[in-house]
Design a protein around this motif. Structure first.
Motif, PDB file in Angstrom:
ATOM      1  N   THR A 177       0.739  -1.136   0.237  1.00  0.00           N
ATOM      2  CA  THR A 177       0.048   0.108  -0.044  1.00  0.00           C
ATOM      3  C   THR A 177       0.958   1.316  -0.076  1.00  0.00           C
ATOM      4  O   THR A 177       1.942   1.121   0.707  1.00  0.00           O
ATOM      5  N   THR A 231       0.607   4.915   0.989  1.00  0.00           N
ATOM      6  CA  THR A 231      -0.331   5.843   1.723  1.00  0.00           C
ATOM      7  C   THR A 231      -0.381   7.398   0.874  1.00  0.00           C
ATOM      8  O   THR A 231       0.568   7.660   0.088  1.00  0.00           O
ATOM      9  N   THR A 284      -6.993   3.274  -4.440  1.00  0.00           N
ATOM     10  CA  THR A 284      -8.077   2.610  -3.671  1.00  0.00           C
ATOM     11  C   THR A 284      -8.827   3.604  -3.003  1.00  0.00           C
ATOM     12  O   THR A 284      -8.833   4.873  -3.026  1.00  0.00           O
ATOM     13  N   ASP A 290     -10.893   2.068   2.768  1.00  0.00           N
ATOM     14  CA  ASP A 290     -10.910   0.611   3.420  1.00  0.00           C
ATOM     15  C   ASP A 290     -12.071   0.643   3.989  1.00  0.00           C
ATOM     16  O   ASP A 290     -12.501   1.486   4.770  1.00  0.00           O
ATOM     17  N   VAL A 296     -10.947  -3.891   0.685  1.00  0.00           N
ATOM     18  CA  VAL A 296     -10.306  -2.843  -0.298  1.00  0.00           C
ATOM     19  C   VAL A 296     -10.830  -2.809  -1.463  1.00  0.00           C
ATOM     20  O   VAL A 296     -10.987  -3.732  -2.257  1.00  0.00           O
ATOM     21  N   ARG A 341      -2.462   1.063  -4.072  1.00  0.00           N
ATOM     22  CA  ARG A 341      -2.133  -0.280  -3.987  1.00  0.00           C
ATOM     23  C   ARG A 341      -1.405  -0.870  -4.883  1.00  0.00           C
ATOM     24  O   ARG A 341      -1.759  -0.718  -6.292  1.00  0.00           O
TER      25      ARG A 341
END
Length: 181
Positions: A25, A27, A72, A75, A81, A113
């Motif tokens: 992932t 961020t 993404t 979540d 996801v 992702r």
């Protein structure tokens, strides 16, 4: 049973392969600068419901096939996801020779992702060999790749070299084959 496997050296072209995946992932506001995510074997949870007479034998190094990324959405509380469908980016050409990746997402205000896809031999036996085997024939059979031309060729080459090369056996199989339809 010769239909599912043949005697071979492990990791011979034409034997069964599996697709493995790694993921990482990114961020928001971050850049990915690291080795490509390593492949993960199926979890014990997934494999626990399956019964294999001969489990997969892991050895050798998987081949990296592709690296892609998706933005993404948020979540969920259960860990699901969701990927933004139209955000697909193929990162394969950005992977260096030592399998590292440096990439900043086009919209780095969101989480992304990265998915890596690897191909590896399953090294799964279809038949055990004899005790103290000293030859490939005595070592048992390895599952072939049923979805490739090379897997079919491995099987037919084995049959031609070791079974059909005996004229009498070939005649008997031909005769029996007449009753198989």
């Amino acid at each position: 049973m010769l239909g599912q496997g043949i005697p071979s050296e492990p990791a011979t072209v034409g034997l069964a392969v599996e697709l493995l995946m790694g993921q990482a992932t990114i961020t928001p506001q971050a850049t990915f600068n690291a080795p490509v995510p390593q492949p993960l074997q199926p979890s014990e949870t997934i494999l626990s419901g399956l019964t294999f007479m001969h489990p997969l034998e892991q050895f050798g190094n998987p081949d990296l096939i592709a690296v892609i990324a998706y933005q993404t959405q948020n979540d969920t509380s259960d860990g699901t996801v969701y990927l933004v469908q139209n955000s697909f980016v193929d990162l394969s050409s950005l992977v260096t020779g030592n399998k590292t990746l440096l990439w900043t997402p086009p919209d780095n205000s969101k989480a992304w992702r990265i998915f890596s896809f690897w191909e590896a031999y399953t090294n799964q036996r279809s038949c055990d060999g004899g005790p103290n085997a000293t030859t490939v024939l005595g070592n048992g059979s390895w599952t072939v790749d049923h979805f490739s031309k090379r897997g079919a060729s491995r099987t037919t080459e084995f049959w031609e070299q070791y079974i059909l090369s005996d004229r009498r056996v070939a005649e008997l199989l031909h005769d029996v084959g007449n009753y198989g339809m």
